[in-house]
Design an enzyme around this catalytic site. Sequence first.
Site, PDB file in Angstrom:
ATOM      1  CE  LYS A 254      68.122  60.606   5.326  1.00 56.93           C
ATOM      2  NZ  LYS A 254      69.376  59.911   4.968  1.00 56.93           N
ATOM      3  CG  ASP A 259      67.656  54.722   4.322  1.00 53.82           C
ATOM      4  OD1 ASP A 259      67.137  54.187   3.327  1.00 53.82           O
ATOM      5  OD2 ASP A 259      68.790  55.251   4.322  1.00 53.82           O
ATOM      6  CE  LYS A 266      70.442  52.335   4.746  1.00 51.72           C
ATOM      7  NZ  LYS A 266      71.780  52.785   4.319  1.00 51.72           N
ATOM      8  CG  ASP A 277      68.173  57.817   7.528  1.00 59.89           C
ATOM      9  OD1 ASP A 277      69.159  58.514   7.793  1.00 59.89           O
ATOM     10  OD2 ASP A 277      67.877  57.457   6.377  1.00 59.89           O
ATOM     11  CG  ASP A 336      70.856  53.072   1.052  1.00 58.27           C
ATOM     12  OD1 ASP A 336      70.049  53.664   1.802  1.00 58.27           O
ATOM     13  OD2 ASP A 336      71.793  52.364   1.477  1.00 58.27           O
ATOM     14  CD  GLU A 338      67.555  57.670   2.220  1.00 59.55           C
ATOM     15  OE1 GLU A 338      68.457  57.054   1.602  1.00 59.55           O
ATOM     16  OE2 GLU A 338      67.640  57.960   3.418  1.00 59.55           O
ATOM     17  NE  ARG A 340      72.869  61.722  -1.802  1.00 62.70           N
ATOM     18  CZ  ARG A 340      74.093  61.211  -1.922  1.00 62.70           C
ATOM     19  NH1 ARG A 340      74.787  61.408  -3.040  1.00 62.70           N
ATOM     20  NH2 ARG A 340      74.631  60.521  -0.956  1.00 62.70           N
TER      21      ARG A 340
HETATM   22  N1  BES Z   1      70.801  57.076   6.064  1.00 64.07           N
HETATM   23  C1  BES Z   1      71.940  56.692   5.329  1.00 64.07           C
HETATM   24  C2  BES Z   1      73.249  57.195   5.925  1.00 64.07           C
HETATM   25  C3  BES Z   1      73.601  56.669   7.293  1.00 64.07           C
HETATM   26  C4  BES Z   1      74.485  55.613   7.421  1.00 64.07           C
HETATM   27  C5  BES Z   1      73.114  57.263   8.427  1.00 64.07           C
HETATM   28  C6  BES Z   1      74.825  55.144   8.674  1.00 64.07           C
HETATM   29  C7  BES Z   1      73.461  56.800   9.681  1.00 64.07           C
HETATM   30  C8  BES Z   1      74.320  55.736   9.800  1.00 64.07           C
HETATM   31  C9  BES Z   1      71.845  57.236   3.900  1.00 64.07           C
HETATM   32  O1  BES Z   1      70.566  57.388   3.406  1.00 64.07           O
HETATM   33  C10 BES Z   1      72.544  56.283   3.026  1.00 64.07           C
HETATM   34  O2  BES Z   1      72.103  55.180   2.897  1.00 64.07           O
HETATM   35  N2  BES Z   1      73.632  56.726   2.427  1.00 64.07           N
HETATM   36  C11 BES Z   1      74.406  55.915   1.558  1.00 64.07           C
HETATM   37  C12 BES Z   1      74.754  56.731   0.341  1.00 64.07           C
HETATM   38  C13 BES Z   1      75.339  55.937  -0.781  1.00 64.07           C
HETATM   39  C14 BES Z   1      74.312  54.989  -1.357  1.00 64.07           C
HETATM   40  C15 BES Z   1      75.818  56.895  -1.841  1.00 64.07           C
HETATM   41  C16 BES Z   1      75.651  55.480   2.306  1.00 64.07           C
HETATM   42  O3  BES Z   1      76.173  56.268   3.090  1.00 64.07           O
HETATM   43  O4  BES Z   1      76.081  54.351   2.114  1.00 64.07           O
HETATM   44 ZN    ZN Z   2      69.053  57.603   4.773  1.00 64.36          ZN
HETATM   45 MN    MN Z   3      69.860  55.577   2.495  1.00 65.11          MN
END
Ligand code: BES
Ligand code: ZN
Ligand code: MN
Length: 490
Positions: A254, A259, A266, A277, A336, A338, A340
């Site tokens: 990824k 992000d 966010k 990210d 968010d 994204e 996947r």
């Molecule tokens: N890049 C983030 C996950 C992340 C969080 C990486 C903290 C490193 C540190 C990912 O894209 C994300 O935003 N995931 C969301 C998913 C949710 C919306 C289902 C999350 O983990 O809140």
């Molecule tokens: Zn992300």
């Molecule tokens: Mn995200």
Amino acid sequence: MTTPTAVTFSETDIDRLGDHAGRIGLIVDAAGRLDVAGRRVNRLCKGALKRALEARVEAGFKEGDSLTLAYPAGMAAEAVDVICLARNAAEIPARHAGALLGQKRGKADLLLVAGALRRAAWVVQGAVLRDYSFRDHKTSGEVPEGAIEVMANDPAAVEEAVAPLLAVADGTFMARDLVNEPANILTTTTFADRLTEMTALGLKVEVLEEDKLEELGLRTLLAVGQGSASPSKVVVMQWDGGADDAAPLALVGKGVVFDTGGISLKPAAGMEDMTMDMGGAGTVAGVMRALALRKAKANVVGLVGLVENMPSGTAIRPGDVVKSMKGDTVEILNTDAEGRLVLCDVMWYAQERFEPAGVIDLATLTGAIIIGLGHENAGVFSNDDTLCNAFLKAADAEAEGAWRMPLGQAYDDMLKSPIADMKNIGGRPGGSITAAQFLQRFIKEDMPWIHLDIAGVASLKSPSKLAPKGATGWGVRALDRLVADMFEKG
Ligand code: BES
Ligand code: ZN
Ligand code: MN
């Protein structure tokens, strides 16, 4: 680019110990016994070493401990760093001993007195790995200084043993640099450029641009990047070091260069962390670099999906439905989630094009994995016990935390969508697992697969044994070892 500190090798010559102007690294066992070099240092500093050591041994001197004699009288050295390590120490403690020296080196030249130490090469790798700092944006003349000289009874043997370990350190540095780089510098374009530079190492590197991705149908990947001014890209890196007919291992990363969350924006606090990210893509790049530098006898292909997740007038909206390359449709309920969407298309493309022997994807995929495992372990999800156990064994041997998590139909059911084939989120419970289930829908039947959720381990807020705070390069060592264990034997 942060280049690892230069390392040279020379034959043991205790007559040089008095004249070395930098730091001297001495290895001493828990009993405080001095070898011939240690005895010479002790004589030069008129017994100060022995006295200091005796006091420490009395208080308990164990592996991982160290003792520094600063500006020892009678010597030119600015310091003698004494590290506790058994003569026949295993790889991990040897590397940690080296890391202590690497941490203390600063700008001085380090003379590592390795003598007949069995795991000298690992000490050297530890010193190099810990001796990292990301200085690319310091304008105040902070250029790297100093070097490491290894004095050993058989310098040629140490040099030979250290070569592949330094290749891995070099790959780790690349991964760290990419992760530490801010997103205004590391755009999708500069990222692809840095990967393309690795053609100089004998890798085949190909950049697939948006028109090509459109033609191939990687619509969910393109959907994530469509709100950004930076064009989405997929970069394919091939290392063909194995037999012509051997199916490659595919590594998929990824690479979200930033992000923001997109329209599902966010919160402001901590958003700057999302510059990391692209950690999955960084590790894939680092592994490919290590394999090329050590000329691994294996076929490995690394694919990274490079996109930026931005809110804008062209961005995807919550509720949009997008068709993946596989043909399945996805209802994007949270922009968010994204990662996947990027991975599923690249994983599918990797399987269609390369018919790999296995797929391993890496991603800073979910905040939930940090809640579950903290910063000590990456989450490991797999449909194949053989591949998974081999990976866990490699990660353990490299002291990279990795912990297997479950998969199962009930989790998959949480992705059901009323209007499309699936949703891109499964709700808060088991958030890392439903993310993994989403990915598994894009793995072909019988394809061995591991998903590594590295959100908690790719970058840390405090220093670790082998790295200063910031990017760790997690996974480069474990994956390099997995390739050696599983794909280079026989
Ligand atoms: N890049 C983030 C996950 C992340 C969080 C990486 C903290 C490193 C540190 C990912 O894209 C994300 O935003 N995931 C969301 C998913 C949710 C919306 C289902 C999350 O983990 O809140
Ligand atoms: Zn992300
Ligand atoms: Mn995200």
